[in-house]
Structures are given as structure tokens and as C-alpha cells.
Design a protein around this motif. Structure first.
Motif, PDB file in Angstrom:
ATOM      1  N   ASN A  25       2.912   2.034  10.044  1.00  0.00           N
ATOM      2  CA  ASN A  25       3.295   2.899   8.929  1.00  0.00           C
ATOM      3  C   ASN A  25       4.809   3.057   8.817  1.00  0.00           C
ATOM      4  O   ASN A  25       5.354   4.158   8.880  1.00  0.00           O
ATOM      5  CB  ASN A  25       2.625   4.270   9.054  1.00  0.00           C
ATOM      6  N   LYS A  38       2.253   6.640   3.983  1.00  0.00           N
ATOM      7  CA  LYS A  38       1.728   7.939   4.398  1.00  0.00           C
ATOM      8  C   LYS A  38       2.810   8.693   5.162  1.00  0.00           C
ATOM      9  O   LYS A  38       3.175   8.323   6.278  1.00  0.00           O
ATOM     10  CB  LYS A  38       0.497   7.753   5.289  1.00  0.00           C
ATOM     11  N   GLU A  39       3.315   9.741   4.533  1.00  0.00           N
ATOM     12  CA  GLU A  39       4.379  10.510   5.171  1.00  0.00           C
ATOM     13  C   GLU A  39       3.807  11.339   6.316  1.00  0.00           C
ATOM     14  O   GLU A  39       2.907  12.153   6.113  1.00  0.00           O
ATOM     15  CB  GLU A  39       5.075  11.409   4.155  1.00  0.00           C
ATOM     16  N   GLN A  95       0.833  -1.200   0.000  1.00  0.00           N
ATOM     17  CA  GLN A  95       0.000   0.000   0.000  1.00  0.00           C
ATOM     18  C   GLN A  95       0.868   1.251   0.000  1.00  0.00           C
ATOM     19  O   GLN A  95       2.081   1.189   0.190  1.00  0.00           O
ATOM     20  CB  GLN A  95      -0.917   0.003   1.233  1.00  0.00           C
ATOM     21  N   GLN A  96       0.252   2.401  -0.184  1.00  0.00           N
ATOM     22  CA  GLN A  96       0.981   3.664  -0.255  1.00  0.00           C
ATOM     23  C   GLN A  96       1.471   4.069   1.126  1.00  0.00           C
ATOM     24  O   GLN A  96       0.746   3.953   2.115  1.00  0.00           O
ATOM     25  CB  GLN A  96       0.086   4.761  -0.842  1.00  0.00           C
TER      26      GLN A  96
END
Length: 417
Positions: A385, A100-101, A97-98
Motif C-alpha cells: 500500500n 487506502k490511507e 487501484q484506490q
């Protein structure tokens, strides 16, 4: 020596499991436990395979993983329970998945760069770290030791101790076959010979002391550095008073030394491979903010995440949680460390060994090589994350980060030697 140091510094849990398993088997020889399949056995020397939950391939005793044991009966015995390791039970969920910064805006105070009027000389920097109080303490302890050892009034002063330090620094720059050569007629070296008489230098050198031997307890003597511990702590406190910057790196430092000492280490590929090893935290400006001398082992606690991770956590513990950025190489890095730092409001980037990315299936080096230089594959740990990234240059490099993602990607000009 090299293999021994490398083995003792390994952070993976596999060696720890085997070592603990060996201790467990030793205790099993003196305990009568009930096998899983045969509860009526009268044998005292029960084979280890009786405690395996299901049939496994034959292994030598040293290779049998500890996780294959059945702890149903073992954990009822408090003596055996103390032998069991505190293995990490973290389950990592990696997906594509992307990333998240997060918001990592620095909250600390940044000092202004010194201008011409604030630049200090090398001597002023030295006095900033080694204060008059530190020098006075050395003078007092030296006089005390001279009275305890020989019953004489040495009467060394702060000025003489400063001269002694200066003489040792000069000796390191201008080397002669023996110390007395600096005062002899044919080889006389005025910067040293004019500063202090030879006999006075030799007398103070034999008596110089940093702590009172008579007031040290047996518990304190377990510290291999107890004779120089006051100096180390006073110097470290001075480093900690320097206002820290935003970016910090944790790494090994080598103090060159080839004499006899139980603390001497050998680290291959270092500019000075023989010497004393220090753990250090330095800033992007090359200023050292904190350090710790390695004594051949590192004290573990119940929440230990390995030697490298524990070192990083200890060195950043003196920083306020102001979104500092921490960097380290693959000796220190693990997902457990990244998560622990993130929970303390520290953000991390570091190379990582691929065997520490358990459950993270990245493209192999062969696959990335086919795609060409600059090819990338990544996975994101969904619960906290954290991104794990494999990038291919001349070979693959694994990186873990808690705040920097895949982008931005740019090009750089390469320079060869």
C-alpha cells in the motif's frame, strides 16, 4: 571534483552491478569453470559469453549486466560467491487501484511552545548544547597534551576554554588580516584583547585537544574524525535529548570550509558549496535532532538499500516508533526505503527519481503536459500500500508516499520573485 562526488553518491544498482562484474571477471581469469554449452572445453580463458543463458546482443565487457550470467557453477565456488552483490529481489506490483490511507495518529508527546517566561537567550541555548562537562573535558585533554608534547604545566581552566570559544566566534564576525591584529595598538579590538592576553591565547590554541592521543587504538584511528569524535558524540547526545516533534526532514547540511582537508566536499547549488557535509534530521521547527558527518563513504550492511536509504534509516533509528512523519528529497527516496520505514511504524513522503520506480508505468511528461498544469497520474503498490504519483506543474514531479494519497487537492496563489 563535482563528477567524482556525484558518481560516488549514486544509489542505483546499475553502477554497483558493473563494478562487481569487473571484480568477478578478474576472478574468472584465474578460475577454470565449465561453460554452459561446452563442458569439455580445455581452455582456461573461457569467454564470458559461454556463461550467458541465451543469446544476447553483443555488449562491451563493462556493459554486460551481471544478471545475464549463469550462476549455476559460479555459486559453487565460495571465493566467487563473496564477489556477488546483494541485489534487491523485491518485486513491486503497481496498479491503478484506490490508495487506502492508514491511521497515522501521532503517539508521541508534544512539547508546549515556550512562552515569555521560558524563552532563552542565545548564550543559554549554547550552554544547553555545550555543557560545563564538555568544556571541562577539553580543558583536561589540553593540559594533558601540553605535558605530553612539551612537558609543561599549561594549567588551562574551564573559563579560559570558554573564552577561547568566544574569541573564535568573534573572529568569525569581525575579520582582520591576521590574528595578532586583534591585540596590536592600531587595530586593537577590545572584546577580544580585554578577554585574554595574546601570548596566552596563542599558547592554548597550539595545545587545545579533545582526546588523548596515547589511548587511541589503530582501529579507532580508521575513523577520520577520531581527534574530534568525543566532541561530536557529546554534542550529538545533547541534540538527542531534545523532545522530538511529529514531522522530520532528512537532508544534507554543509559546514562552510575552504581549508585543506580530506573530508572537504563540493556540492553544486548549495549556499556554501565547499565544506564538510553532514547528514541531518531536523524538525518542522528548524531544530536539529540528529546528525552524522560524511567521511566520503557510508558503511553498507547485508540489508543495505543504497546510501540515501541507509542514511535515513540510521537517522530515524534514534526515534521511538510513534508514527513520526519523515520527509526527504529524491536523493534518498526509493520504494524500498518507504517500505522499510513503514515496517518500523514511520510514515514517509518524498520526491523520487523515476528510474527507481521499476515496474511502475505512469503517464509520460508529454501526456501530462497535454492535459495541462495540475494533471496527475498515480499507481499503488498492492502488497504494501505505497502510492507513486506523478504531478505536472512546469514539468513533472514524481512523489512516493506511504500515508498521503491523491486527495485532498487544492489551489494556491503563486508568487514570483
Amino acid at each position: 571534483m563535482e563528477r567524482k562526488n556525484k558518481a560516488s553518491s549514486e544509489c542505483d544498482t546499475s553502477d554497483y552491478e558493473n563494478e562487481t562484474l569487473f571484480q568477478l571477471k578478474k576472478k574468472l581469469k584465474t578460475k577454470t569453470l565449465t561453460p554452459v554449452e561446452d563442458s569439455d572445453s580445455e581452455s582456461e580463458n573461457i569467454p564470458l559469453s559461454a556463461y550467458i543463458r541465451e543469446k544476447k546482443p553483443d555488449r562491451s565487457n563493462n556493459e554486460a549486466p551481471l544478471r545475464e550470467l549463469n550462476f549455476q557453477d559460479i555459486t559453487e565456488d565460495p571465493d566467487l560467491l563473496n564477489v556477488l552483490p546483494q541485489l534487491p529481489n523485491q518485486e513491486w506490483n503497481w496498479s491503478n487501484q484506490q490508495f487506502k490511507e492508514p491511521c497515522t495518529e501521532f503517539k508521541g508527546k508534544l512539547e508546549e511552545a515556550p512562552h515569555d517566561g521560558l524563552l532563552k537567550t542565545p548564550f543559554q541555548f549554547f550552554k544547553l548544547m555545550v555543557t560545563d562537562q564538555i568544556i571541562s573535558n577539553i580543558s583536561e585533554q589540553t593540559n594533558l597534551y601540553a605535558m605530553q608534547k612539551e612537558g609543561i604545566q599549561l594549567s588551562s581552566t574551564k573559563k579560559e576554554i570558554e573564552i577561547m570559544i568566544g574569541v573564535y566566534l568573534r573572529i568569525g564576525l569581525v575579520q582582520m588580516p591576521r590574528v595578532r591584529a586583534y591585540w596590536e595598538t592600531e587595530s586593537r579590538f577590545p572584546p577580544i584583547a580585554d578577554a585574554i592576553a595574546r601570548n596566552r591565547f596563542e599558547k592554548i590554541a597550539t595545545m587545545i585537544h579533545l582526546t588523548n592521543n596515547m589511548s587511541v587504538t589503530d582501529e579507532q584511528k580508521k575513523d577520520k574524525l577520531w581527534k574530534v569524535r568525543p566532541w561530536i558524540e557529546q554534542l550529538r547526545n545533547r541534540f538527542l535529548e531534545i523532545p522530538p516533534e511529529e514531522n522530520h526532514a532528512v537532508d544534507e547540511l554543509m559546514v562552510s570550509f575552504k581549508g585543506k582537508s580530506s573530508l572537504k566536499q563540493y556540492i553544486r547549488d548549495k549556499p556554501n558549496p565547499w565544506g564538510f557535509k553532514l547528514w541531518g534530521r531536523a524538525g518542522a521547527s528548524s531544530i536539529l535532532y540528529d546528525f552524522d558527518v560524511y567521511q566520503g563513504s557510508f558503511e553498507k550492511n547485508a540489508n543495505s538499500i543504497g546510501v540515501g536509504g541507509d542514511v535515513v534509516l540510521k537517522l530515524v533509528s534514534t526515534l521511538e516508533p510513534n508514527n513520526y512523519k519523515i520527509f526527504a528529497d529524491n536523493y534518498f527516496t526509493s520504494p524500498s526505503l518507504v517500505k522499510a520505514l513503514k515496517e518500523r511504524s514511520f510514515w514517509y513522503v518524498g520526491t523520487v527519481r523515476s528510474n527507481r520506480l521499476r515496474g511502475c508505468t505512469l503517464k509520460s511528461e508529454k501526456e501530462l503536459k497535454k492535459e495541462g498544469r495540475g494533471s496527475v497520474d498515480y499507481r499503488v503498490e498492492t502488497s504494501c500500500n505505497i502510492i507513486a504519483l506523478r504531478w505536472y506543474d512546469n514539468k513533472s514531479v514524481d512523489v512516493v508516499s506511504s500515508y498521503v494519497g491523491l486527495n485532498p487537492v487544492g489551489e494556491v496563489r503563486r508568487w514570483d520573485k
